[in-house]
Design a protein around this motif. Sequence first.
Motif, PDB file in Angstrom:
ATOM      1  N   ALA A  63       0.953  -1.316   0.076  1.00 37.12           N
ATOM      2  CA  ALA A  63      -0.124   0.173   0.207  1.00 37.12           C
ATOM      3  C   ALA A  63       0.976   1.070  -0.053  1.00 37.12           C
ATOM      4  N   ASN A  64       1.965   1.289   0.660  1.00 36.69           N
ATOM      5  CA  ASN A  64       2.898   2.455   0.733  1.00 36.69           C
ATOM      6  C   ASN A  64       3.457   2.566  -0.341  1.00 36.69           C
ATOM      7  N   ALA A  65       3.931   1.429  -1.096  1.00 36.95           N
ATOM      8  CA  ALA A  65       4.703   1.456  -2.251  1.00 36.95           C
ATOM      9  C   ALA A  65       3.663   2.163  -3.500  1.00 36.95           C
ATOM     10  N   ALA A  66       2.342   1.637  -3.388  1.00 42.89           N
ATOM     11  CA  ALA A  66       1.496   1.911  -4.565  1.00 42.89           C
ATOM     12  C   ALA A  66       1.145   3.548  -4.353  1.00 42.89           C
ATOM     13  N   ARG A  67       1.393   4.035  -3.196  1.00 39.76           N
ATOM     14  CA  ARG A  67       0.759   5.556  -2.766  1.00 39.76           C
ATOM     15  C   ARG A  67       1.517   6.555  -3.950  1.00 39.76           C
ATOM     16  N   THR A  68       0.632   7.196  -4.753  1.00 39.78           N
ATOM     17  CA  THR A  68       1.084   8.104  -5.712  1.00 39.78           C
ATOM     18  C   THR A  68       0.000   9.200  -5.764  1.00 39.78           C
ATOM     19  N   ARG A  69       0.656  10.480  -6.323  1.00 46.39           N
ATOM     20  CA  ARG A  69      -0.058  11.607  -6.413  1.00 46.39           C
ATOM     21  C   ARG A  69      -0.518  11.861  -7.987  1.00 46.39           C
ATOM     22  N   GLN A  70       0.213  10.956  -8.857  1.00 43.21           N
ATOM     23  CA  GLN A  70      -0.201  11.025 -10.096  1.00 43.21           C
ATOM     24  C   GLN A  70      -0.398   9.647 -10.723  1.00 43.21           C
ATOM     25  N   PRO A  71      -1.692   8.925 -10.476  1.00 40.63           N
ATOM     26  CA  PRO A  71      -2.015   7.609 -11.048  1.00 40.63           C
ATOM     27  C   PRO A  71      -2.341   7.402 -12.380  1.00 40.63           C
ATOM     28  N   VAL A  72      -2.519   8.444 -13.083  1.00 41.01           N
ATOM     29  CA  VAL A  72      -2.729   8.589 -14.704  1.00 41.01           C
ATOM     30  C   VAL A  72      -1.407   8.306 -15.283  1.00 41.01           C
ATOM     31  N   LEU A  73      -0.619   9.282 -14.805  1.00 41.77           N
ATOM     32  CA  LEU A  73       0.775   9.329 -14.996  1.00 41.77           C
ATOM     33  C   LEU A  73       1.669   8.331 -15.061  1.00 41.77           C
ATOM     34  N   GLN A  74       1.612   7.545 -13.860  1.00 45.12           N
ATOM     35  CA  GLN A  74       2.140   6.340 -13.523  1.00 45.12           C
ATOM     36  C   GLN A  74       1.737   5.142 -14.273  1.00 45.12           C
ATOM     37  N   ASP A 177       6.524  11.957  -6.586  1.00 48.79           N
ATOM     38  CA  ASP A 177       6.366  10.447  -6.395  1.00 48.79           C
ATOM     39  C   ASP A 177       7.570  10.188  -5.796  1.00 48.79           C
ATOM     40  N   THR A 178       7.731   9.112  -4.996  1.00 48.59           N
ATOM     41  CA  THR A 178       9.033   8.234  -4.555  1.00 48.59           C
ATOM     42  C   THR A 178       9.427   7.307  -5.653  1.00 48.59           C
ATOM     43  N   ALA A 179      10.930   7.091  -5.677  1.00 57.01           N
ATOM     44  CA  ALA A 179      11.295   5.835  -6.750  1.00 57.01           C
ATOM     45  C   ALA A 179      10.487   4.494  -6.329  1.00 57.01           C
ATOM     46  N   ALA A 180      10.099   4.040  -5.085  1.00 55.53           N
ATOM     47  CA  ALA A 180       9.410   2.928  -4.866  1.00 55.53           C
ATOM     48  C   ALA A 180       7.914   3.020  -5.720  1.00 55.53           C
ATOM     49  N   ALA A 181       7.381   4.161  -5.498  1.00 55.20           N
ATOM     50  CA  ALA A 181       6.050   4.185  -6.282  1.00 55.20           C
ATOM     51  C   ALA A 181       6.169   4.214  -7.843  1.00 55.20           C
ATOM     52  N   SER A 182       7.280   4.749  -8.211  1.00 55.65           N
ATOM     53  CA  SER A 182       7.520   4.631  -9.785  1.00 55.65           C
ATOM     54  C   SER A 182       7.714   3.112 -10.267  1.00 55.65           C
ATOM     55  N   PHE A 183       8.603   2.367  -9.302  1.00 60.75           N
ATOM     56  CA  PHE A 183       9.048   1.026  -9.674  1.00 60.75           C
ATOM     57  C   PHE A 183       7.759   0.169  -9.281  1.00 60.75           C
ATOM     58  N   PHE A 184       6.708   0.354  -8.376  1.00 61.61           N
ATOM     59  CA  PHE A 184       5.742  -0.283  -8.488  1.00 61.61           C
ATOM     60  C   PHE A 184       4.661  -0.326  -9.538  1.00 61.61           C
ATOM     61  N   TRP A 185       4.363   1.104  -9.993  1.00 62.87           N
ATOM     62  CA  TRP A 185       3.365   1.111 -10.974  1.00 62.87           C
ATOM     63  C   TRP A 185       4.218   0.713 -12.340  1.00 62.87           C
ATOM     64  N   THR A 186       5.471   0.991 -12.523  1.00 64.32           N
ATOM     65  CA  THR A 186       6.002   0.208 -13.643  1.00 64.32           C
ATOM     66  C   THR A 186       5.600  -1.418 -13.965  1.00 64.32           C
ATOM     67  N   GLY A 187       5.941  -2.018 -12.778  1.00 66.05           N
ATOM     68  CA  GLY A 187       5.725  -3.564 -13.054  1.00 66.05           C
ATOM     69  C   GLY A 187       4.231  -4.065 -13.145  1.00 66.05           C
ATOM     70  N   THR A 188       3.409  -3.239 -12.338  1.00 68.51           N
ATOM     71  CA  THR A 188       2.062  -3.882 -12.226  1.00 68.51           C
ATOM     72  C   THR A 188       1.151  -3.230 -13.146  1.00 68.51           C
ATOM     73  N   ALA A 189       1.280  -1.880 -13.694  1.00 65.87           N
ATOM     74  CA  ALA A 189       0.418  -1.441 -14.939  1.00 65.87           C
ATOM     75  C   ALA A 189       0.958  -2.322 -15.951  1.00 65.87           C
ATOM     76  N   GLY A 190       2.314  -2.257 -16.316  1.00 68.92           N
ATOM     77  CA  GLY A 190       2.545  -3.158 -17.268  1.00 68.92           C
ATOM     78  C   GLY A 190       1.869  -4.560 -17.469  1.00 68.92           C
ATOM     79  N   ALA A 191       2.212  -5.068 -16.202  1.00 69.06           N
ATOM     80  CA  ALA A 191       1.770  -6.591 -16.070  1.00 69.06           C
ATOM     81  C   ALA A 191       0.182  -6.705 -16.610  1.00 69.06           C
ATOM     82  N   VAL A 192      -0.596  -5.525 -16.096  1.00 63.12           N
ATOM     83  CA  VAL A 192      -2.078  -5.646 -16.272  1.00 63.12           C
ATOM     84  C   VAL A 192      -2.407  -5.599 -17.790  1.00 63.12           C
ATOM     85  N   ALA A 193      -1.517  -4.447 -18.019  1.00 55.87           N
ATOM     86  CA  ALA A 193      -1.735  -4.104 -19.540  1.00 55.87           C
ATOM     87  C   ALA A 193      -1.386  -5.285 -20.760  1.00 55.87           C
TER      88      ALA A 193
END
Length: 289
Positions: A63-74, A177-193
């Motif tokens: 949950a902490n890793a997924a926290r972002t102020r820019q969900p669309v961008l991420q 956003d933190t580096a952890a947030a960007s890393f999280f969204w890189t993997g999860t958004a890509g996997a879903v797509a």
Amino acid sequence: MTGNDTKRGIMLMSLTMLIFASQDGISRYLAAEYNVLMVVMIRYWFFAAFVLTVSAKRAGSIANAARTRQPVLQTFRGVLLALEVCVMVAAFTLLGLIESMAIFISYPLIVAALSGPILGEQVGAYRWTAIGIGFVGVLVILQPGGGVFSPYALVAVTAALMFALYTLLTRYAARQDTAAASFFWTGTAGAVAMSVIGIWFWEPMAPRDWLWMLALCVSGATGHYLLIKTYEVAEASAVQPFAYLQLVFVSVIGLLVFNEDLRTNVIIGAGLVIAAGIFTIWRARRATA
């Protein structure tokens, strides 16, 4: 926190590039046998599991890793990178490892050229000169007027443009956003797509090729882990030039495993691109010193 053990950082970066080059070789083999979208989808499943594990450990929880102020961008970043991987793997099968990678390594120059209009960064005359020389190197590789131009080269060019945009968006996202947030969204958004797209192209895979797929997934996770460790022990500007070793390792694999040719224009062009890229990194480092 970033360390200053440059020697160890160079060793880690060199090993990381060897692993990534091996990953490229396995991707080329599998994509020649099976649909590219399916291959990348399975690779992303493993990558997402790796990202979730690392993110939870570093951020304290998913949950902490997924926290972002820019969900669309991420989300866009993650999907863009997944699609870029598909394009690049397709380039491997259409153009070959060596020429695809020789073109792709121009992406830092594209990043430098676009960092001004997109990120508002200053790009001086010296860096613009290096960018121009690097793009001349790309033209030498492509040989657009030499009668041997392959339209497949445009696939590799597209991959470089996509990765450059991904890099710029990553730097933009880092402002909030933190580096952890960007890393999280890189993997999860890509996997879903990739799951939404790739599942429609599923096809049976031979037992031995599942072993290669496992090797692809493990090498990808290992390479990303080592890359993280690299930037932890050394400054990025000190080790980044050694990322060009991936082209050297890929060339060896292309020559020995896939019987590809190493044409003179590719050697000259890649040399110009690498020289320009290293000079750009050096100028950026001086500007921030």
